[in-house]
Design a protein around this motif. Structure first.
Motif, PDB file in Angstrom:
ATOM      1  N   GLY A   1       2.159  -2.219 -11.249  1.00 63.54           N
ATOM      2  CA  GLY A   1       1.610  -3.527 -11.618  1.00 63.54           C
ATOM      3  C   GLY A   1       1.876  -4.547 -10.523  1.00 63.54           C
ATOM      4  N   ILE A   2       3.135  -4.625 -10.078  1.00 63.44           N
ATOM      5  CA  ILE A   2       3.460  -5.644  -9.070  1.00 63.44           C
ATOM      6  C   ILE A   2       2.714  -5.377  -7.774  1.00 63.44           C
ATOM      7  N   ALA A   3       2.732  -4.102  -7.328  1.00 59.73           N
ATOM      8  CA  ALA A   3       2.087  -3.792  -6.063  1.00 59.73           C
ATOM      9  C   ALA A   3       0.589  -4.056  -6.142  1.00 59.73           C
TER      10      ALA A   3
ATOM     11  N   LEU B   1      12.543   5.355  -6.611  1.00 61.47           N
ATOM     12  CA  LEU B   1      13.327   4.402  -5.807  1.00 61.47           C
ATOM     13  C   LEU B   1      12.627   3.968  -4.518  1.00 61.47           C
ATOM     14  N   PRO B   2      12.082   4.891  -3.729  1.00 57.19           N
ATOM     15  CA  PRO B   2      11.428   4.437  -2.482  1.00 57.19           C
ATOM     16  C   PRO B   2      10.339   3.389  -2.725  1.00 57.19           C
TER      17      PRO B   2
ATOM     18  N   VAL C   1       8.493  -2.543  -3.425  1.00 56.76           N
ATOM     19  CA  VAL C   1       8.035  -3.542  -4.394  1.00 56.76           C
ATOM     20  C   VAL C   1       8.988  -4.738  -4.399  1.00 56.76           C
ATOM     21  N   THR C   2      10.275  -4.454  -4.241  1.00 62.12           N
ATOM     22  CA  THR C   2      11.235  -5.552  -4.129  1.00 62.12           C
ATOM     23  C   THR C   2      10.862  -6.459  -2.961  1.00 62.12           C
TER      24      THR C   2
ATOM     25  N   LYS D   1       0.828  -1.215   0.000  1.00 64.44           N
ATOM     26  CA  LYS D   1       0.000   0.000   0.000  1.00 64.44           C
ATOM     27  C   LYS D   1       0.857   1.257   0.000  1.00 64.44           C
ATOM     28  N   ALA D   2       1.951   1.263   0.755  1.00 61.41           N
ATOM     29  CA  ALA D   2       2.823   2.435   0.722  1.00 61.41           C
ATOM     30  C   ALA D   2       3.369   2.623  -0.683  1.00 61.41           C
ATOM     31  N   ALA D   3       3.745   1.519  -1.332  1.00 64.74           N
ATOM     32  CA  ALA D   3       4.247   1.616  -2.695  1.00 64.74           C
ATOM     33  C   ALA D   3       3.173   2.189  -3.618  1.00 64.74           C
TER      34      ALA D   3
END
Lengths: 117, 951
Positions: free
Chosen positions: B373-375, B454-455, B460-461, B336-338
């Motif tokens: 997409g990933i998040a 970046l953040p 996401v990583t 959610k932060a992402a």
């Protein structure tokens, strides 16, 4: 004797409160003074009444003393009530000088900020 | 690093960005980041021990009598939350540096952010519920500042106000609940409370405590029906939304439910309240989220939905569900932060958050698209991302939950919610990034610099890594946290494939249904728009408006600016209380012997009562009433004298003199008559009130005087120790300067303050346009022919040294005989006032070199220093010392520090009385008042010349 003092306290209280409920500053201040007499006498009398027994210790004879504590409290109360009367009086006086009116209740225009505000 | 320091660092650090912003925005953000990083490192140093199952504590007894101890503890749950708060905080700080524009005051932003961060860290590390409540309120306050950061936007201000109202009100109920809980457990320390499950759940106060605490949690974590504040808080800058609504503020409520889980959960009440509210919130949030076109609103309602999911899992009360809740807290925070940061990037680049205006961005913003997409897939619960794992666990827990005998209800609603969740998550991808490239974007979008992407990329990583290798990355932390929540050792082994379980089928149904729903979005939206829906903001605003009007009505009714009305309300209320006390209390027989009434006191009584009744009767004539009240005062003074109170008589008579002079001076400027303006009805009402009050006071004191003390009075102690301990035989004076010296010290200070207030009022009045009016004032009566009569001038000047001598005499004998500093001060003041009256203000002021403020200050200081002298002998403040001295040719005499204290009293009283009178006299000053040389023998002056001018 007790009856005299109690009735005096009652009459001073009644008079003081009646004047406090007036609508001009000066009678209210006078009423406040009357009420402080009443309260001071009241506090003083809580030590019970005694004649010729001041709380000054007698080194030479065994005598009775009246209750000193209410007296000490009333002594400062008298001086403080002077301070209070003086502050209220100055406020009343300054308000009268500024607005040429010595009513104590806000009129509707005062409540909305007043013409001077 | 000490836990104190970890909690305190953000607060201390909040100063840096506010100051360093002058050195530039980089300095401000770097200092903020450095502080957060330091706290995070300090926290992670403890991580190995905590993951082994140890609990790190820092204890400090702050106010032990109140049970308020600044105790901190770090267990698995605290570690999990503190890591999220500080870790995501660090990312947000980086992101915000590049997100905020040049016009936004960045120093303020970072200061608010750090204060908020400190409050959150404080909540999760507190081991004392009172301490926790303090931090809890701090989060409400600091989040108010953050949400309302864009002060120029009305939505920002309204959203901040709404968030503060809702979470603040919840905080209040939480305080009540926590106090009850502490009362049941007998301690406010969490570690103690958590040991008393049976005691707490058996208590009859369990239900109220639970409901009050849950109100606090639900408002904070935006649970139905308090969810409405969260979407409105989206008016904040995106970094704030990302921080508050993914990892911190709204998770505080969840944290507390998890923290209290061992003692509060497991009952039917807990299950039906927490489980049901969570379920409703999850479904409702998911449904609304699908129909929001604003990116941040979509994410806000999705947050509401996920918070509901976690609440529901905690509500189930089973261990498996609690583990799933803990795991989902981590996963939700990451994706959610992402996503919030991602929405911020889209907004930043396209200048719109309206999904209807977007689409096809994948061609222009490939990096942003990949991250989103990933998040979003993780949020939808699609493998192999972390959201899938916890969602499976949720469905598994839901599948085994039976709601009031209805086995299908919870699983069905959970699938329904998950289905909408899939739909809105995929909509975030499909309607924003997929589709054809458009040509009508409000701006020219392209991928931002790394500062912004970046953040979210870091998060996401994590989403991917936790999804692929849950056991390596998440298991230690989740196990430690879940162990702390449940109080038992838990085993947590998530896996992407765990067989053909009911949860898998439910997941498949949800994904397919969600895809179908997205395809039918246009039709579903039409249905939704035709449904009648209550608008929460309208209801909230109406509620607030109603409350405001009601309180304004009450305030205006009670408090309309009429002093008389306040006095009447106060008097009637007080008399009612007195009546209540009298009618319910015990009233014993008369035990005290009364004194006989003799002729003198009876005469005095007639004078006293007569004069005071006359004051009232003639109060319209102000001068007359002043004269009459002088008589009353004199009679009061005589009464004191008659009734064995010589000190009081002396004080009363001297105060009487200065009061009357003061009132006379003031009356000079006031109207001389009080108009008759009260209506007869009003007069009768006032008479009734005052007579009742008088009867009450008189009756009460009569009852008191005719009865003995109910218990031994402390006066005996004073009488017995006055000479032995205080070295004086005048017990009243010894009480004033010794036994109760602290009181006296306070009172002379108050008196000094009163005099300085009077001085200040005078200064203010004379500085305004009133001064011109005073200068041009015409006397209301012809002035006396001789302003300074010869007789009076001569008499007062003769009397001045004598009066001072009397004052000195009264002062020195005060310790042993009636007198003392108070009375001496008043007498000395009268001596000076006489000069003002006789010789004129100008004449006296010229000869008065010492400023009265200085005298008051000296008096208070002398008294204070005397009191402090006792410290040097290791005794408490104001302990007096005395000794007897014998000098040749003199009788033996006493020296006491109390006399020095009394000197302070003397100076303060003297200065205060004179400052009050002098201030008032300044009003009377007019140019040309004959006060230049009144009766002054001055050889340098040519009196003949003045004589000639006069004729």
């Amino acid at each position: 004797m007790e009856l005299l003092l109690a009735s005096a306290v009652g009459i001073l209280t009644a008079g003081g409160i009646y004047l406090i409920l007036r609508q001009r500053t000066f009678p209210v201040i006078i009423g406040l003074s009357l009420l402080s007499y009443a309260v001071n006498l009241f506090l003083f009398a809580t030590g019970r009444l005694a004649l010729n027994q001041p709380p000054i210790l007698n080194k030479y004879a065994e005598v009775g003393y009246t209750d000193p504590l209410p007296q000490a409290l009333v002594l400062t109360a008298i001086v403080i009530s002077f301070g209070m009367t003086a502050v209220v009086l100055m406020m009343a006086l300054s308000a009268y000088l500024a607005s040429k009116d010595d009513r104590i209740d806000m009129t509707d225009s005062d409540a909305q900020g007043g013409e001077d505000a | 690093m000490s836990l104190f320091l970890i909690a305190a660092l953000p607060f201390i650090g909040a100063v840096f960005p506010a100051l360093l912003i002058r050195a530039g925005r980089n300095a401000a953000s770097l200092s903020t980041g450095a502080v957060t990083l330091l706290a995070l490192v300090g926290l992670l140093v403890h991580a190995p021990a905590v993951l082994r199952g140890e609990v790190v504590t820092s204890r400090f007894d702050w106010l032990p009598d109140l049970g308020l101890n600044a105790n901190f503890q770090l267990d698995g749950l605290g570690l999990l939350f503190a890591t999220l708060i500080l870790g995501i905080g660090l990312l947000i700080i980086t992101y915000a540096r590049f997100y905020l524009s040049r016009e936004d005051p960045m120093g303020q932003f970072y200061s608010y952010l750090l204060m908020f961060q400190g409050a959150m860290v404080g909540i999760v590390l507190s081991d004392n519920i009172l301490l926790l409540l303090i931090f809890w309120e701090l989060t409400s306050l600091s989040s108010f500042l953050l949400i309302g950061y864009w002060k120029h936007l009305p939505e920002g201000r309204q959203g901040a106000r709404m968030a503060l109202t809702v979470t603040g009100a919840g905080g209040l109920s939480m305080i009540a609940g926590m106090l009850i809980l502490g009362h049941i457990a007998g301690s406010y320390d969490l570690s103690v409370i958590l040991q008393h499950k049976e005691l707490i759940q058996a208590s009859p106060l369990y239900a109220p405590a639970l409901i009050l605490i849950l109100l606090g949690c639900f408002t904070k974590s935006a649970q139905f029906p308090f969810h409405f504040w969260l979407p409105h808080a989206m008016a904040a800058p995106t970094p704030v939304s990302a921080y508050l609504h993914s990892a911190t503020m709204v998770k505080a409520g969840l944290f507390l439910m998890a923290r209290m889980w061992p003692v509060l959960s497991g009952t039917d009440l807990w299950f039906y309240i927490v489980g049901s509210i969570g379920l409703i919130t999850m479904v409702l949030g998911a449904v609304i989220a699908l129909f929001k076109d604003d990116l941040k609103a979509l994410l806000a309602f999705s947050t509401v939905s996920h918070l509901g999911l976690i609440t529901m899992l905690l509500g189930f009360g089973t261990e498996a569900a609690a583990v799933a809740a803990v795991f989902h807290i981590i996963n939700h925070a990451t994706f959610k932060a992402a996503l919030f940061m991602n929405a911020g990037i889209v907004d930043h680049e396209t200048h719109t958050r309206d999904i209807k205006l977007l689409g096809g961005l994948r061609h222009l913003m490939p990096v942003t698209f990949t991250l989103a997409g990933i998040a979003a897939l993780s949020m939808a619960g699609i493998p192999p991302f972390n959201g899938f794992l916890s969602k499976e666990m949720m469905l598994e827990a839901a599948a085994h939950t039976d709601w009031a005998g209805v086995a299908w209800l919870v699983p069905a609603l959970a699938v329904f919610g998950a289905l909408f969740s899939v739909a809105y998550s995929l909509r975030y991808i499909a309607h924003v990034f997929l589709g054809k490239k458009r040509h009508d974007y409000p701006s020219h979008p392209h991928d931002p610099g790394p500062g912004l992407w970046l953040p979210p990329a870091v998060l996401v990583t994590l989403v991917v890594l936790i999804g692929l290798f849950p056991n390596a990355i998440a298991t230690p932390l989740v196990t430690a946290a879940a162990t702390a929540v449940t109080g038992h050792e838990v085993h947590f082994h998530p896996a992407l494939w765990h067989g053909l379980t009911p949860a898998l089928y439910m997941s498949i149904v949800a994904v397919l249904g969600g895809l179908l729903l997205l395809a039918l979005h246009r039709g579903a939206l039409a249905v939704w728009n035709n449904l009648p829906r209550p608008e929460a903001k309208v209801i909230f605003d109406a509620l607030v408006r109603g409350l405001t009007q009601a309180s304004r009505g009450i305030t205006d009714g009670l408090h309309n600016g009429s002093l008389t009305r306040y006095a009447v309300i106060f008097l009637i209320f007080t008399m009612g209380l007195g009546w209540y006390a009298f009618s319910t209390g015990a009233f014993g027989p008369e035990t005290h012997e009364t004194l006989p009434i003799t002729a003198m006191p009876l005469l005095g009584w007639f004078c006293l009562v007569g004069s005071s009744l006359c004051v009232v009767a003639f109060h319209h004539n102000r001068l007359l009433s002043l004269v009459l009240i002088g008589v009353t005062g004199l009679m009061v003074s005589l009464s004191f004298s008659y009734l064995s109170a010589p000190d009081l008589a002396l004080t009363q008579i001297s105060v009487e003199v200065v009061t009357i002079i003061l009132l006379l001076l003031a009356l000079n400027f006031l109207p001389q008559e009080t108009p008759r303006e009260s209506s007869p009805a009003r007069r009768i009402r006032d008479i009734a009130i005052s007579v009742t009050a008088g009867l009450g006071m008189g009756g009460l004191i009569y009852a008191m005087m005719t009865r003995d003390f109910a218990m031994p009075s402390i006066s005996e102690y004073h009488l017995a120790n006055s000479y032995k301990g205080g070295g004086g035989t005048n017990v009243v004076n010894v009480i004033l300067v010794d036994f109760r010296g602290f009181d006296t010290f306070g009172e002379i200070t108050v008196l000094g303050i009163a005099a300085i207030i009077i001085f200040a009022i005078t200064e203010a009045t004379l500085g305004s346009r009133v001064r011109a009016r005073l200068l041009n004032r015409k006397p209301w009566k012809p002035l006396a022919g001789d302003a300074h009569p010869l007789m009076m001038v001569v008499a007062t000047r003769m009397m001045m040294p004598i009066a001072f001598m009397v004052a000195a005499y009264i002062f020195f004998r005060g310790h042993n005989l009636p007198g003392g500093g108070f009375i001496a001060g008043l007498i000395a003041a009268i001596a000076v006032i006489m000069q003002y009256m006789a010789s004129g203000f100008g004449w006296a002021a010229e000869r008065q070199k010492l400023p009265y403020h200085g005298i008051i200050g000296t008096g208070v200081l002398v008294a204070a220093v005397t009191g402090m002298g006792a410290w040097f002998n290791g005794l408490p403040f104001l302990t007096s010392a005395f000794g007897y001295v014998h000098l040749p040719f003199l009788e033996e005499f006493e020296l006491a520090t109390a006399a020095l204290f009394d000197l302070g009293v003397f100076l303060a009283v003297w200065g205060a009385v004179l400052l009050a009178l002098q201030s008032l006299s300044r009003y009377a000053w007019q140019p040309g008042i004959a006060s230049e040389h009144p009766m002054d023998i001055n050889p340098e002056r040519d009196d003949a010349e003045i004589e000639q001018e006069g004729h």
